[in-house]
Design a protein around this motif. Structure first.
Motif, PDB file in Angstrom:
ATOM      1  N   TRP A 110      -7.919   6.622   3.436  1.00 17.22           N
ATOM      2  CA  TRP A 110      -6.719   5.819   3.244  1.00 17.22           C
ATOM      3  C   TRP A 110      -6.863   4.986   1.977  1.00 17.22           C
ATOM      4  O   TRP A 110      -7.898   4.345   1.745  1.00 17.22           O
ATOM      5  CB  TRP A 110      -6.479   4.901   4.430  1.00 17.22           C
ATOM      6  N   GLN A 111      -5.828   4.959   1.163  1.00 14.89           N
ATOM      7  CA  GLN A 111      -5.874   4.272  -0.119  1.00 14.89           C
ATOM      8  C   GLN A 111      -5.067   2.977  -0.060  1.00 14.89           C
ATOM      9  O   GLN A 111      -3.837   3.009   0.049  1.00 14.89           O
ATOM     10  CB  GLN A 111      -5.326   5.196  -1.215  1.00 14.89           C
ATOM     11  N   ALA A 112      -5.765   1.836  -0.119  1.00 12.97           N
ATOM     12  CA  ALA A 112      -5.097   0.539  -0.096  1.00 12.97           C
ATOM     13  C   ALA A 112      -4.322   0.346  -1.399  1.00 12.97           C
ATOM     14  O   ALA A 112      -4.833   0.624  -2.486  1.00 12.97           O
ATOM     15  CB  ALA A 112      -6.118  -0.577   0.083  1.00 12.97           C
ATOM     16  N   GLN A 113      -3.080  -0.131  -1.283  1.00 18.71           N
ATOM     17  CA  GLN A 113      -2.223  -0.325  -2.441  1.00 18.71           C
ATOM     18  C   GLN A 113      -1.629  -1.724  -2.438  1.00 18.71           C
ATOM     19  O   GLN A 113      -1.503  -2.359  -1.383  1.00 18.71           O
ATOM     20  CB  GLN A 113      -1.078   0.701  -2.431  1.00 18.71           C
ATOM     21  N   VAL A 114      -1.232  -2.187  -3.600  1.00 18.18           N
ATOM     22  CA  VAL A 114      -0.457  -3.419  -3.694  1.00 18.18           C
ATOM     23  C   VAL A 114       0.926  -3.128  -3.103  1.00 18.18           C
ATOM     24  O   VAL A 114       1.549  -2.120  -3.457  1.00 18.18           O
ATOM     25  CB  VAL A 114      -0.317  -3.882  -5.155  1.00 18.18           C
ATOM     26  N   ASN A 117       6.920  -3.992  -1.835  1.00 14.64           N
ATOM     27  CA  ASN A 117       8.029  -4.789  -1.326  1.00 14.64           C
ATOM     28  C   ASN A 117       7.464  -6.118  -0.862  1.00 14.64           C
ATOM     29  O   ASN A 117       6.415  -6.157  -0.215  1.00 14.64           O
ATOM     30  CB  ASN A 117       8.681  -4.036  -0.157  1.00 14.64           C
ATOM     31  N   ALA A 118       8.159  -7.209  -1.178  1.00 12.86           N
ATOM     32  CA  ALA A 118       7.679  -8.533  -0.791  1.00 12.86           C
ATOM     33  C   ALA A 118       7.610  -8.724   0.711  1.00 12.86           C
ATOM     34  O   ALA A 118       6.925  -9.617   1.199  1.00 12.86           O
ATOM     35  CB  ALA A 118       8.591  -9.607  -1.400  1.00 12.86           C
ATOM     36  N   MET A 119       8.323  -7.893   1.456  1.00 11.80           N
ATOM     37  CA  MET A 119       8.297  -8.004   2.906  1.00 11.80           C
ATOM     38  C   MET A 119       7.017  -7.429   3.495  1.00 11.80           C
ATOM     39  O   MET A 119       6.687  -7.681   4.650  1.00 11.80           O
ATOM     40  CB  MET A 119       9.499  -7.274   3.505  1.00 11.80           C
ATOM     41  N   ARG A 120       6.287  -6.641   2.728  1.00 10.52           N
ATOM     42  CA  ARG A 120       5.106  -5.957   3.241  1.00 10.52           C
ATOM     43  C   ARG A 120       3.858  -6.826   3.121  1.00 10.52           C
ATOM     44  O   ARG A 120       3.589  -7.380   2.066  1.00 10.52           O
ATOM     45  CB  ARG A 120       4.902  -4.641   2.490  1.00 10.52           C
ATOM     46  N   GLN A 121       3.090  -6.882   4.194  1.00 10.33           N
ATOM     47  CA  GLN A 121       1.847  -7.626   4.183  1.00 10.33           C
ATOM     48  C   GLN A 121       0.703  -6.784   3.630  1.00 10.33           C
ATOM     49  O   GLN A 121      -0.193  -7.296   2.970  1.00 10.33           O
ATOM     50  CB  GLN A 121       1.517  -8.076   5.607  1.00 10.33           C
ATOM     51  N   ALA A 122       0.725  -5.494   3.918  1.00  7.63           N
ATOM     52  CA  ALA A 122      -0.295  -4.571   3.427  1.00  7.63           C
ATOM     53  C   ALA A 122       0.308  -3.176   3.364  1.00  7.63           C
ATOM     54  O   ALA A 122       1.307  -2.894   4.025  1.00  7.63           O
ATOM     55  CB  ALA A 122      -1.530  -4.581   4.325  1.00  7.63           C
ATOM     56  N   GLN A 123      -0.309  -2.311   2.588  1.00  5.87           N
ATOM     57  CA  GLN A 123       0.234  -0.961   2.385  1.00  5.87           C
ATOM     58  C   GLN A 123      -0.891   0.011   2.067  1.00  5.87           C
ATOM     59  O   GLN A 123      -1.784  -0.297   1.277  1.00  5.87           O
ATOM     60  CB  GLN A 123       1.235  -1.003   1.230  1.00  5.87           C
ATOM     61  N   TYR A 124      -0.839   1.180   2.711  1.00  7.63           N
ATOM     62  CA  TYR A 124      -1.812   2.240   2.461  1.00  7.63           C
ATOM     63  C   TYR A 124      -1.088   3.560   2.210  1.00  7.63           C
ATOM     64  O   TYR A 124      -0.040   3.838   2.821  1.00  7.63           O
ATOM     65  CB  TYR A 124      -2.725   2.453   3.672  1.00  7.63           C
TER      66      TYR A 124
END
Length: 247
Positions: A110-114, A117-124
């Motif tokens: 899984w690749q962690a990304q910035v 969207n400002a609503m997102r706390q984290a994204q992979y």
């Protein structure tokens, strides 16, 4: 409800330039619903992520249950229903799963990304085979009481899918964390016409909502069904790693 400030309008316009995404909380029944309080079910097929879409124009009010807006993502937020919106700390990709009221571990691939969207706390991003469309797992958190109730969110997420088999729901305790899950597949229609995306066939979603001392954390993995089928064990190990963090 208080009308948008000029700072909030500027944020909305800025986010709109990033692109429109599906927001699973736009029509949540209450931004102040508690983790344990039952929420009224909402109609299937409501619009989901429409990101930039923090975005009514000046002089209009936020739709019921919309997450708070602010000068920065999750900070300096406006009043919601006369109550100050929660201050939600943001995490960097290096901090994902290691800080806050819930901890987790992800499969190595899984690749962690910035967050986009400002609503997102984290994204992979979850890659597939060469040339295959990747899947995505997104984490949402709006502070104590934020984002609406468990039942309504799970049902609304499931309502985004039109398939031959009904969605399945589950509930269990993982390392002392109460977790609610949903699994849905079929044609995915999250109301993303604003982004030039219509319904997508052969999709699957694995979702989880975790109850923490600081409110609900929302996790959703969505992507091509064939890829999600192959990565389902990874999602299961991810959920099984949940544990309470700092209060």
């Amino acid at each position: 409800m208080k009308k948008l400030t000029m700072g909030s309008l500027a944020l909305a316009m800025t986010l709109g330039l990033v692109g429109c995404e599906d927001d699973p909380f736009e029509n949540a029944p209450s931004v102040s619903a508690s983790a344990s309080a039952p929420a009224a079910s909402s109609p299937q097929g409501e619009q989901e992520e429409r990101s930039g879409g923090l975005g009514p124009v000046e002089g209009t009010e936020l739709p019921p249950g919309h997450p708070p807006l602010g000068e920065q993502a999750g900070q300096g937020a406006d009043m919601i229903g006369g109550v100050p919106a929660p201050q939600v700390p943001r995490m960097s990709p290096q901090e994902y799963g290691t800080v806050g009221p819930i901890r987790w571990q992800t499969p190595q691939e899984w690749q962690a990304q910035v967050p986009t969207n400002a609503m997102r706390q984290a994204q992979y991003q979850i890659p597939g085979e060469a040339g295959q469309e990747p899947a995505e797992l997104v984490v949402f958190y709006f502070g104590p009481g934020g984002g609406g109730g468990v039942e309504a969110n799970l049902k609304r997420w499931a309502g985004q899918f039109n398939g031959e088999s009904p969605a399945t729901f589950g509930e269990r305790e993982v390392n002392g964390v109460k977790v609610h899950t949903v699994d849905a597949s079929g044609t995915y229609d999250a109301g993303m016409a604003m982004a030039g995306q219509g319904p997508r066939d052969a999709q699957r979603m694995l979702g989880a909502i975790a109850e923490t001392s600081q409110g609900l954390f929302f996790f959703r993995m969505v992507g091509p069904k064939a890829l999600i089928d192959a990565k389902a064990d990874g999602f299961e190990s991810f959920v099984s790693s949940f544990e309470h963090g700092e209060s």
